[in-house]
Design a protein around this motif. Structure first.
Motif, PDB file in Angstrom:
ATOM      1  N   LEU A 133      39.715  33.136  34.816  1.00 37.74           N
ATOM      2  CA  LEU A 133      40.168  33.050  36.199  1.00 37.74           C
ATOM      3  C   LEU A 133      41.670  33.272  36.282  1.00 37.74           C
ATOM      4  CD1 LEU A 133      38.216  29.884  37.458  1.00 37.74           C
ATOM      5  CD2 LEU A 133      37.546  32.282  37.676  1.00 37.74           C
ATOM      6  N   THR A 156      39.295  36.497  39.730  1.00 37.67           N
ATOM      7  CA  THR A 156      39.168  37.035  38.370  1.00 37.67           C
ATOM      8  C   THR A 156      40.036  38.275  38.172  1.00 37.67           C
ATOM      9  OG1 THR A 156      37.223  38.269  39.131  1.00 37.67           O
ATOM     10  CG2 THR A 156      36.832  36.160  38.034  1.00 37.67           C
ATOM     11  N   TYR A 193      36.810  42.361  35.715  1.00 37.07           N
ATOM     12  CA  TYR A 193      35.557  41.733  36.123  1.00 37.07           C
ATOM     13  C   TYR A 193      34.941  42.439  37.328  1.00 37.07           C
ATOM     14  CZ  TYR A 193      35.718  37.649  33.048  1.00 37.07           C
ATOM     15  OH  TYR A 193      35.693  36.815  31.955  1.00 37.07           O
TER      16      TYR A 193
END
Length: 251
Positions: free
Chosen positions: A191, A221, A225
């Motif tokens: 994250l 993210t 991702y």
């Protein structure tokens, strides 16, 4: 490609979107009419209609293909109520155009705009569509993808928000958020911003298995991702669902 040629391509893209401006305004107006009229009508219909439905839509792939635009979108057919069918098709087009508009706000130096879609659910009177729009801009190392979705009742024309599936006052937001946190932890998802909770206007789509919650690129993210997506199974939320609402039709 020379700098002069690149400028010409960018200007062609701006001019081309201008050509679709009037069409976009028309669809936006029709979608506003839908929200003002069909949504109120849908609420009345749902009170007298059995939630069980076997309605499915016939899907035809449509395309707007002229450089730099390469947009694919679905057109539905086969519904008994042609007014509802037309209103849903207006909303589908508006979703596609809105993604282009959102990309334009981020950059006018785009070299390519590519729109795509996936029909995630089409059964029992429910249609759920996931839209993506990819733009590659001059002077950037990589493009950017935006996503949106539409979940609609094929019998009434009602557009569903996440809250429409759950009992009023239930802790569905907390339950869904806990499930997402668990998937982040188990999947060891990196994250860039801590995730705490979803919101009542959270973007989602439906599948045969469950509700899929997704977030835009960079929301939580890193770029690699893409659009992070989290599936929460219906069975994990069944106690919070509206008993005679749309989701129990699916199982």
């Amino acid at each position: 490609m020379t700098e002069h040629e690149q400028k010409e391509v960018v200007q062609q893209g701006i001019d081309l979107i201008g050509e679709y401006g009037q069409l976009y305004d028309y669809h936006k107006k029709m979608a506003r009419y839908h929200n003002q009229n069909y949504q109120a009508m849908a609420g009345k219909r749902l009170k007298v209609r059995s939630p069980k439905s076997d309605t499915m839509a016939a899907i035809t792939r449509k395309k707007i293909g002229r450089w730099p635009l390469d947009l694919s979108y679905p057109e539905i057919g086969g519904l008994k109520d042609l007014e509802i069918q037309k209103s849903i098709n207006e909303l589908i087009l508006k979703k596609s155009y809105d993604l282009v508009e959102n990309q334009k706000k981020r950059s006018r130096n785009f070299m390519q705009i590519r729109g795509a879609y996936e029909v995630k659910l089409n059964k029992r009177g429910l249609l759920s569509i996931y839209f993506t729009n990819y733009v590659f801009s001059k002077g950037t190392a990589r493009g950017l993808t935006l996503a949106d979705s539409l979940t609609v009742d094929l019998d009434t024309g009602k557009v569903y928000n996440l809250k429409d599936f759950f009992q009023e006052g239930s802790n569905y937001i907390q339950r869904l958020s806990i499930r997402i946190k668990h998937q982040i932890r188990v999947g060891k998802i990196q994250l860039i911003t801590d995730f705490h909770t979803i919101h009542s206007d959270q973007q989602f789509y439906l599948t045969n298995q469950g509700i899929v919650i997704y977030f835009q690129t960079y929301a939580y993210t890193p770029y690699y991702y893409g659009i992070p997506q989290f599936t929460i199974l219906y069975r994990d939320m069944i106690d919070l669902m509206i008993a005679d609402g749309p989701l129990p039709r699916l199982f």
